[in-house]
Design an enzyme around this catalytic site. Structure first.
Site, PDB file in Angstrom:
ATOM      1  N   HIS A 184       0.791  -1.225   0.017  1.00  0.00           N
ATOM      2  CA  HIS A 184      -0.032  -0.032   0.003  1.00  0.00           C
ATOM      3  C   HIS A 184       0.893   0.998   0.093  1.00  0.00           C
ATOM      4  CE1 HIS A 184      -3.501   2.248   0.612  1.00  0.00           C
ATOM      5  NE2 HIS A 184      -2.680   3.024   1.352  1.00  0.00           N
ATOM      6  N   ASP A 205     -15.028   2.752   7.328  1.00  0.00           N
ATOM      7  CA  ASP A 205     -13.822   3.790   6.820  1.00  0.00           C
ATOM      8  C   ASP A 205     -14.386   4.484   5.448  1.00  0.00           C
ATOM      9  OD1 ASP A 205     -11.141   4.874   6.630  1.00  0.00           O
ATOM     10  OD2 ASP A 205     -11.329   3.582   4.411  1.00  0.00           O
ATOM     11  N   ARG A 220     -13.944  12.888   5.972  1.00  0.00           N
ATOM     12  CA  ARG A 220     -12.741  13.595   6.350  1.00  0.00           C
ATOM     13  C   ARG A 220     -12.374  14.414   5.049  1.00  0.00           C
ATOM     14  NH1 ARG A 220      -9.091   9.058   7.045  1.00  0.00           N
ATOM     15  NH2 ARG A 220      -7.460  10.359   7.046  1.00  0.00           N
ATOM     16  N   SER A 240      -7.430   3.987   8.989  1.00  0.00           N
ATOM     17  CA  SER A 240      -8.001   3.980   7.744  1.00  0.00           C
ATOM     18  C   SER A 240      -7.316   3.150   6.731  1.00  0.00           C
ATOM     19  CB  SER A 240      -7.818   5.384   7.079  1.00  0.00           C
ATOM     20  OG  SER A 240      -8.610   5.264   5.653  1.00  0.00           O
ATOM     21  N   LYS A 242      -8.537  -1.556   6.221  1.00  0.00           N
ATOM     22  CA  LYS A 242      -8.955  -2.063   5.001  1.00  0.00           C
ATOM     23  C   LYS A 242      -7.998  -3.277   4.565  1.00  0.00           C
ATOM     24  CE  LYS A 242      -8.826   1.975   3.279  1.00  0.00           C
ATOM     25  NZ  LYS A 242      -8.999   3.357   2.753  1.00  0.00           N
TER      26      LYS A 242
END
Ligand code: URA
Length: 425
Positions: free
Chosen positions: A82, A161, A168, A183, A187
């Protein structure tokens, strides 16, 4: 429990109890806590922070808001990556098939671009026919048959989320380390990967502008992953200048295919191989050589099969923007700075990104770089080419490039920033 007492606790710099956290996440997901209450709480968290115990509980509550995927039926170990987001960050495209070619399975749930940072799904959607939305069964099938899948996260994964991130985004509360860490990790943990490599970007084009904040974000995420049994490692990597020579959807696919063909810009190749080594190591795959898998075409084979399995035509010509505008070097000398944020905003304004979640993106729009920091340039030579289907956007895009680069006198010494700035395990 009521939302006002939870907001007051954090407003007054208190510690949220596990019960408060579980309740507020669940009640917000069900619509019992209103958006305006959650945005007040998010702002209180941004201003007053959360400790590690609160962050761990917040993340667990977001995971519990939805389903968890299970890849235990696969014959290979799983590894995911990620990135916290950057300009020209197309690394997932060559990386996922490369790691699959080396023996791990790569379930890569990716996102769309928002603001000046690009999104992997927007890039891949510039390939004619390619589909980002797969059912869980389709995802497993592509993963089993090709070794890698890049697709959108289904609605069932961490729905808290999904709602909170959208909130947000419009309330100025994205840049809170506890909220970013929970967040991303909710996931990734719900997705069910066995190991995870985080690419935490640092610099003008990233969320984290300095190395201290990036370190804090990285170590928070590594701690969360480890606590949930996911082998997690983070690299801190430079985002002061765009990665590679392109920022924009189809432009970045073209560059990724060059990397898979054994060429491509040196920084993209270096980071792709560094992340591949980390992913293979975390997944326990020994004796694989990612550099060889790029050079011998085996990563390209997986790419072609993966794109075709999701409806895409790997041989189809990529979209090209209708209009181009060339920015030339105003003087001769050494390019000492080319700012990632300025280039990212230009690509976004040209149509590569979106201002609101529902906006379409232009596949061909973006910025092509003809020089990188450290290169010698001559007055009048092309420095950047801007691409768009909507030429009325050129002026606005050019504004974001004012002051975005420096050219020093010829012979000026230039010390390149390393691509990888640090590692947290
Ligand atoms: N990416 C995410 O998924 N969440 C954040 O909060 C920031 C970046």
């Amino acid at each position: 429990m009521d939302a006002i007492s939870v907001i007051r606790t954090k407003r007054d710099r208190g510690e949220l109890s596990p019960e408060q956290i579980d309740w507020v996440i669940d009640a917000y997901t069900r619509g019992e806590v209103a958006d305006e209450q959650m945005s007040a709480l998010a702002m209180a968290i941004l201003l007053n922070g959360m400790n590690r115990t609160e962050i761990a509980r917040w993340t667990a509550a977001m995971i519990a808001s939805g389903e968890r995927m299970d890849f235990s039926s696969l014959s290979r170990p799983t590894a995911d990556k990620h990135s916290t987001g950057g300009v020209g960050d197309k690394i997932t495209l060559p990386l996922a098939p490369l790691v699959a070619a080396c023996g791990a399975a790569v379930p890569q749930l990716s996102g769309r671009g928002l603001g000046h940072t690009g999104g992997t799904l927007d890039k891949l959607e510039s390939i004619p026919g390619w589909r980002a939305l797969l059912s869980n069964e389709e995802m497993l099938h592509v993963l089993e048959t090709t070794g890698a899948v890049i697709c959108a996260a289904g609605d069932g994964l961490a729905p808290a989320d999904k709602k909170l991130y959208a909130l947000r985004d419009v309330t100025g509360t994205v840049e809170a380390i506890p909220l970013i860490a929970s967040s991303i990790m909710s996931k990734k943990i719900a997705e069910g990967t066995g190991s995870l490599v985080l690419d935490v970007k640092v610099g003008s084009g990233a969320f984290m502008k300095n190395i201290a904040d990036a370190r804090e974000l990285a170590s928070t995420m590594v701690g969360l992953g480890t606590d949930h049994g996911v082998k997690t490692v983070a690299l801190l990597t430079d985002m002061s200048t765009p990665l590679g020579l392109t920022a924009g959807n189809a432009l970045e696919v073209r560059e990724s295919v060059e990397v898979l063909a054994g060429g491509g810009p040196a920084d993209v190749v270096e980071l792709t191989i560094a992340l591949a080594r980390e992913m293979l190591d975390a997944a326990g795959v020994k004796d694989a050589d990612p550099a060889k898998a790029l050079a011998d075409g085996s990563a390209m084979d997986v790419w072609r099969r993966m794109i075709a399995a999701q409806g895409g035509d790997p041989d189809a010509p990529l979209p090209v923007a209708r209009e181009q505008h060339v920015v030339t070097a105003p003087s001769s000398g050494v390019l000492t700075r080319l700012d990632a944020y300025g280039v990212g905003v230009a690509a976004w304004r040209l149509g590569a990104g979106r201002a609101r979640k529902e906006d379409p993106v232009q596949a061909g729009a973006g910025v092509e770089l003809h020089a990188k920091p450290g290169d010698t340039v001559t007055a009048g030579q092309p420095l950047l080419t801007l691409h768009t289907d909507t030429p009325e956007k050129f002026d606005y895009a050019l504004k974001s490039l004012e002051g975005a680069y420096d050219i020093a006198a010829e012979g000026t010494a230039y010390e390149p920033a390393p691509v990888v700035l640090g590692r947290i395990a």
